[in-house]
Design a protein around this motif. Structure first.
Motif, short mmCIF file in Angstrom:
data_model
loop_
_atom_site.label_atom_id
_atom_site.label_comp_id
_atom_site.label_asym_id
_atom_site.label_seq_id
_atom_site.Cartn_x
_atom_site.Cartn_y
_atom_site.Cartn_z
N TRP A 59 0.84 -1.19 0.00
CA TRP A 59 0.00 0.00 0.00
C TRP A 59 0.88 1.25 0.00
N PHE A 62 -1.19 7.72 0.38
CA PHE A 62 -1.57 8.77 -0.56
C PHE A 62 -1.71 10.13 0.15
N ASP A 143 -12.45 0.10 -0.09
CA ASP A 143 -13.03 -0.18 -1.41
C ASP A 143 -13.49 -1.63 -1.47
N LYS A 147 -8.92 -1.68 -3.11
CA LYS A 147 -7.96 -0.87 -3.86
C LYS A 147 -7.55 0.39 -3.09
N TRP A 148 -8.37 0.81 -2.14
CA TRP A 148 -8.03 1.94 -1.28
C TRP A 148 -8.68 1.72 0.08
N SER A 163 -3.57 3.60 -0.68
CA SER A 163 -3.98 3.17 -2.01
C SER A 163 -3.03 2.10 -2.54
N MET A 168 -4.75 8.44 -7.14
CA MET A 168 -6.08 8.07 -6.66
C MET A 168 -7.13 8.95 -7.33
N TYR A 173 -11.21 10.43 -3.28
CA TYR A 173 -10.41 11.07 -2.22
C TYR A 173 -11.23 12.12 -1.48
#
Length: 222
Positions: A59, A62, A143, A147-148, A163, A168, A173
């Motif tokens: 990961w 972000f 997600d 994915k996030w 993320s 992203m 976001y």
């Protein structure tokens, strides 16, 4: 050099946990497990009973609320690995002081808090020598394809947007920030983190924007 690495590792850990400090009978530094204080904070919903194995892997950080040490970190990344005893290895890395800075690592472990009956409510723990650290590490939103995810603490002191990739979707976001703000996080202070270390051109732009341009502007205004 080893002492410097140990000191930086300690700072990395301290930068991401609660400031509630106790000193044990033998003089070791200990940090209160925030899960023991959960009832003293306003309610904070989580992602619920997630599939922990799907969270494992690489990961990128972000964005996050600034803390004591991540201010100096660039390209922060975490790799989660499920161990045979069902604990989770946290292998965190970043470049210190800039995109071209030295790469540093810290390791800790995590596990689902057995007292709370929710697989998205983890504890992050470090127990190395005199340093004993525990802190809540709650997955607040995630997600559906993993994915996030949005990670925070019931104290609202720390918040991370993580993320699987370095970039992203802007709408996602902003939605995460709106959600976090509605539950008491100071999202006005959230900063998008530098992830330019493997792109020399972007790293140069980052260096210019953060250092050279402000210095030249300051000199011109004298």
């Amino acid at each position: 050099m080893k002492s410097v690495v140990l000191a930086i590792t300690g700072l990395l850990i301290l930068g991401s946990v609660s400031s509630n400090v106790l000193r044990g009978n033998s003089g070791e530094v200990q940090f209160i497990d925030e899960s023991s204080l959960t009832n003293s904070y306003p309610d904070l919903p989580t992602a619920g009973n997630i599939t922990v194995t799907k969270v494992m892997g690489h990961w990128f950080s972000f964005a996050s609320l600034p803390n004591a040490i991540e201010t100096f970190c660039h390209c922060t990344q975490t790799v989660y690995t499920l161990q045979d005893d069902n604990t989770i290895s946290f292998d965190e890395s970043c470049r210190f002081f800039g995109p071209w800075g030295p790469s540093i690592h810290s390791q800790s472990k995590g596990y689902v808090n057995p007292k709370l009956g929710d697989t998205s409510k983890w504890i992050n723990e470090v127990d190395k020598g005199p340093l004993h650290v525990k802190a809540d590490y709650w997955i607040l939103r995630i997600d559906e394809d993993y994915k996030w995810m949005l990670v925070g603490q019931p104290s609202r002191k720390n918040l991370w947007v993580l993320s699987r990739v370095k970039e992203m979707d802007g709408n996602v976001y902003l939605d995460l920030l709106d959600w976090a703000k509605s539950y008491g996080f100071d999202t006005d202070k959230v900063e998008i983190n530098d992830q330019t270390c493997e792109n020399p051109n972007k790293a140069l732009d980052y260096l210019m924007d953060r250092t050279v341009v402000p210095v030249l502007t300051h000199i011109r205004n004298q």
